[in-house]
Write an enzyme that holds these catalytic residues in place. Structure first.
Site, PDB file in Angstrom:
ATOM      1  N   HIS A  75      66.460 -37.060  19.249  1.00 46.43           N
ATOM      2  CA  HIS A  75      66.189 -36.627  20.632  1.00 46.43           C
ATOM      3  C   HIS A  75      66.581 -35.158  20.840  1.00 46.43           C
ATOM      4  CE1 HIS A  75      64.519 -39.897  22.897  1.00 46.43           C
ATOM      5  NE2 HIS A  75      65.381 -40.751  22.377  1.00 46.43           N
ATOM      6  N   SER A  76      66.258 -34.340  19.873  1.00 47.66           N
ATOM      7  CA  SER A  76      66.761 -32.971  19.886  1.00 47.66           C
ATOM      8  C   SER A  76      66.134 -32.057  20.948  1.00 47.66           C
ATOM      9  CB  SER A  76      66.518 -32.375  18.494  1.00 47.66           C
ATOM     10  OG  SER A  76      66.463 -30.987  18.540  1.00 47.66           O
ATOM     11  N   ASN A  77      66.999 -31.322  21.661  1.00 45.73           N
ATOM     12  CA  ASN A  77      66.539 -30.276  22.590  1.00 45.73           C
ATOM     13  C   ASN A  77      65.965 -29.095  21.814  1.00 45.73           C
ATOM     14  OD1 ASN A  77      67.764 -31.633  24.861  1.00 45.73           O
ATOM     15  ND2 ASN A  77      69.722 -30.916  24.049  1.00 45.73           N
ATOM     16  N   TRP A  78      66.609 -28.806  20.693  1.00 46.39           N
ATOM     17  CA  TRP A  78      66.134 -27.711  19.831  1.00 46.39           C
ATOM     18  C   TRP A  78      64.675 -27.955  19.444  1.00 46.39           C
ATOM     19  CZ3 TRP A  78      65.734 -23.199  17.741  1.00 46.39           C
ATOM     20  CH2 TRP A  78      65.217 -23.027  16.463  1.00 46.39           C
ATOM     21  N   CYS A  79      64.372 -29.184  19.024  1.00 50.00           N
ATOM     22  CA  CYS A  79      62.993 -29.507  18.628  1.00 50.00           C
ATOM     23  C   CYS A  79      62.047 -29.319  19.811  1.00 50.00           C
ATOM     24  CB  CYS A  79      62.900 -30.939  18.103  1.00 50.00           C
ATOM     25  SG  CYS A  79      63.632 -31.122  16.463  1.00 50.00           S
TER      26      CYS A  79
END
Ligand SMILES: Cc1ncc(COP(=O)(O)O)c(C=O)c1O
Length: 350
Positions: A75-79
């Site tokens: 659930h990455s914000n970076w992604c």
């Protein structure tokens, strides 16, 4: 190469506002509390990665690449922000995301995973052990297909990415002068270390008195976090072109609210999310900003700041993650036991 001449693509809405938190200040009655709204940088739903991506995407375009391959948690914000930057610039994007096992699928698509899907990112899910092999294979595949892929490490936490937060310090110094508020501390969350590296370099480079308090996104020892940030600083010293001499002593990491592990949820993190929502109508995320806010509140309560000091919480975004934690939040609000503390998508789950 000098700081000012690095290739940069404008992706963030800057400067982000600095706002007072009068109700939280009154409630805690220990220091003046402010928030720097880097959750409002824009680029997808905002967050700290927009600043880093301005420099990283500058490098992608400078090197004439047309695909980005990166990796992070499920659930990455970076992604999310990297995929958004790629879409904005017309580039392909491959996300290799870690989860409990290869090809892990959640029952429902929500939060950041849903955003990745909506942007049409190519997604491969892997267990952490296979990550390197999968990344190499994706790079190789794209090259064979005739693309020019660019590999971006997790969180964009390399020297170029950190430049975004050197810039943020300059922005804060200017805002501080305009507002006539001398900020004494910046409290923020540290994960892959790029934000911390940039902030610490920024205060050194611009000779600022602001103290940086970095709060870990997990319970690992502060030294481990410092060991992530220092090499980024060393690498960046060369790019900046001047000697800023940062040492271990310049890096402060506290880890009292990691909640047992990265992404794990705890009553303390939930309470931090609730207190900011209830007092200021500001939403933070349970993974990164909640430990930072919990730590800041704890420092105020323990009278670690002088009452007249100005403490600036750097809101690094990540709010989309709230929705993947809806079940523990509901349980807390209705007074029930948390259904889980280790998220089902965490490699530590099961
Ligand atoms: C919302 C949010 N805050 C803070 C961080 C930590 O930043 P860094 O990885 O630069 O240490 C992250 C990293 O993913 C994040 O998504």
């Amino acid at each position: 190469m000098k700081f000012g001449s690095l290739p940069r693509v404008r992706l963030a809405n800057l400067p982000t506002p600095i706002q007072e938190m009068p109700n939280l200040t009154k409630l805690l009655d220990g220091a003046k509390l402010w928030v720097k709204r880097d959750d409002l940088t824009g680029l997808a739903l905002g967050g700290n990665k927009a600043r880093k991506l301005e420099y990283l995407m500058g490098d992608v375009l400078d090197k004439d690449c047309n695909y980005v391959v990166t990796h992070a948690g499920f659930h990455s914000n970076w992604c999310t922000q990297t995929a958004a930057a790629c879409r904005k610039l017309g580039l392909g994007i491959v996300l290799v995301k870690t989860a409990p096992h290869d090809n892990w699928e959640p029952e429902n698509w929500d939060a950041n995973h849903l955003l990745h899907k909506l942007m049409g990112a190519e997604i491969e899910v892997t267990k952490p052990d296979n990550l390197r092999t999968k990344l190499d294979a994706q790079m190789e595949r794209l090259r064979k297909e005739g693309y020019r892929p660019y590999y971006m490490p997790v969180g964009g936490s390399v020297a170029l990415g950190a430049m975004g937060y050197v810039n943020a310090i300059l922005e804060i110094i200017n805002q501080s002068q305009e507002m006539e508020v001398p900020f004494d501390y910046i409290v923020h969350c540290t994960g892959s270390g790029g934000t911390q590296a940039g902030l610490v370099m920024g205060v050194k480079a611009f000779n600022s008195e602001i103290k940086i308090i970095s709060v870990a996104d997990d319970s690992s020892p502060p030294e481990e976090h410092i060991a992530k940030a220092l090499p980024i600083i060393k690498e960046a010293e060369n790019i900046l072109g001047f000697n800023i001499k940062v040492t271990n002593e310049d890096l402060t990491v506290l880890n009292d609210f990691g909640g047992g592990g990265y992404g794990f949820i705890s009553e303390e993190k939930i309470n931090a999310v609730k207190i900011l929502a209830e007092t200021e109508g500001i939403f933070i995320d349970p993974v990164y900003t909640a430990p930072a806010v919990a730590q800041m509140i704890d420092l105020v309560k323990k009278k670690k700041f002088r009452k007249d000091s100005n403490v600036l919480f750097l809101h690094t975004g990540g709010t989309a993650a709230l929705f993947s934690y809806k079940d523990p939040f509901k349980a807390n609000i209705i007074g029930e036991k948390l259904p889980w503390t280790i998220p089902p998508w965490s490699p530590k789950s099961g």
